[in-house]
Design a protein around this motif. Structure first.
Motif, PDB file in Angstrom:
ATOM      1  N   LYS A  54       0.441  -1.355   0.408  1.00 50.98           N
ATOM      2  CA  LYS A  54      -0.165  -0.019  -0.249  1.00 50.98           C
ATOM      3  C   LYS A  54       1.396   0.972   0.186  1.00 50.98           C
ATOM      4  CE  LYS A  54      -2.946   1.983   3.381  1.00 50.98           C
ATOM      5  NZ  LYS A  54      -2.293   3.000   4.078  1.00 50.98           N
ATOM      6  N   ASP A  55       1.981   1.261   0.978  1.00 53.44           N
ATOM      7  CA  ASP A  55       3.081   2.361   1.137  1.00 53.44           C
ATOM      8  C   ASP A  55       3.413   2.441  -0.508  1.00 53.44           C
ATOM      9  OD1 ASP A  55       2.486   3.256   3.191  1.00 53.44           O
ATOM     10  OD2 ASP A  55       3.917   2.536   4.023  1.00 53.44           O
ATOM     11  N   VAL A  66       2.275   2.052  -3.127  1.00 49.30           N
ATOM     12  CA  VAL A  66       1.373   2.278  -4.339  1.00 49.30           C
ATOM     13  C   VAL A  66       1.153   3.854  -4.202  1.00 49.30           C
ATOM     14  CG1 VAL A  66      -1.157   1.607  -5.642  1.00 49.30           C
ATOM     15  CG2 VAL A  66       0.205  -0.380  -4.642  1.00 49.30           C
ATOM     16  N   TYR A  67       1.170   4.357  -3.107  1.00 54.98           N
ATOM     17  CA  TYR A  67       0.470   5.357  -2.639  1.00 54.98           C
ATOM     18  C   TYR A  67       1.023   6.819  -2.262  1.00 54.98           C
ATOM     19  CZ  TYR A  67      -4.598   2.907  -2.754  1.00 54.98           C
ATOM     20  OH  TYR A  67      -5.622   2.649  -2.775  1.00 54.98           O
ATOM     21  N   THR A  68       2.347   5.951  -2.193  1.00 59.92           N
ATOM     22  CA  THR A  68       3.134   7.373  -2.423  1.00 59.92           C
ATOM     23  C   THR A  68       2.940   8.413  -3.322  1.00 59.92           C
ATOM     24  OG1 THR A  68       4.398   5.987  -3.947  1.00 59.92           O
ATOM     25  CG2 THR A  68       5.196   5.421  -1.871  1.00 59.92           C
ATOM     26  N   LYS A  69       2.998   9.241  -2.627  1.00 57.12           N
ATOM     27  CA  LYS A  69       3.068  11.300  -3.239  1.00 57.12           C
ATOM     28  C   LYS A  69       3.756  11.345  -4.078  1.00 57.12           C
ATOM     29  CE  LYS A  69      -0.801  12.555   0.418  1.00 57.12           C
ATOM     30  NZ  LYS A  69      -0.786  13.135   0.989  1.00 57.12           N
ATOM     31  N   ARG A  70       4.123  11.901  -5.496  1.00 56.85           N
ATOM     32  CA  ARG A  70       5.024  12.227  -5.869  1.00 56.85           C
ATOM     33  C   ARG A  70       5.619  13.325  -6.110  1.00 56.85           C
ATOM     34  NH1 ARG A  70       3.566   7.066  -8.215  1.00 56.85           N
ATOM     35  NH2 ARG A  70       5.249   5.571  -8.240  1.00 56.85           N
TER      36      ARG A  70
END
Length: 76
Positions: free
Chosen positions: A63-64, A66-70
């Motif tokens: 989950k971390d 996939v959902y990392t903020k770029r």
């Protein structure tokens, strides 16, 4: 002796995928209580809760990822 125990606990808290602390934050509990639950449940069920812990660790890590903020488009 207590320094060694503290160092071992610190190592596992930092390298233990933060499963206990993240579950505790979601439930509004202390992380120590969640860790004790996993330990006692593993003893009573002959280790099946340890498998649940590992699945949660893998799921949270995925989950971390996939959902990392770029910050920009070029960070792909």
């Amino acid at each position: 002796m207590t320094k060694m125990v503290h160092n071992i606990r610190y190592y596992f808290e930092r390298r233990g995928f933060y499963v206990s602390s993240r579950v505790a934050d979601k439930l509004g509990m202390r992380a120590k209580s969640v860790r004790l639950f996993f330990i006692y449940a593993s003893f009573f069920t002959l280790g099946s809760w340890f498998v649940v812990y590992l699945v949660l660790a893998f799921w949270l890590k995925l989950k971390d990822l996939v959902y990392t903020k770029r910050t920009s488009v070029f960070d792909l």
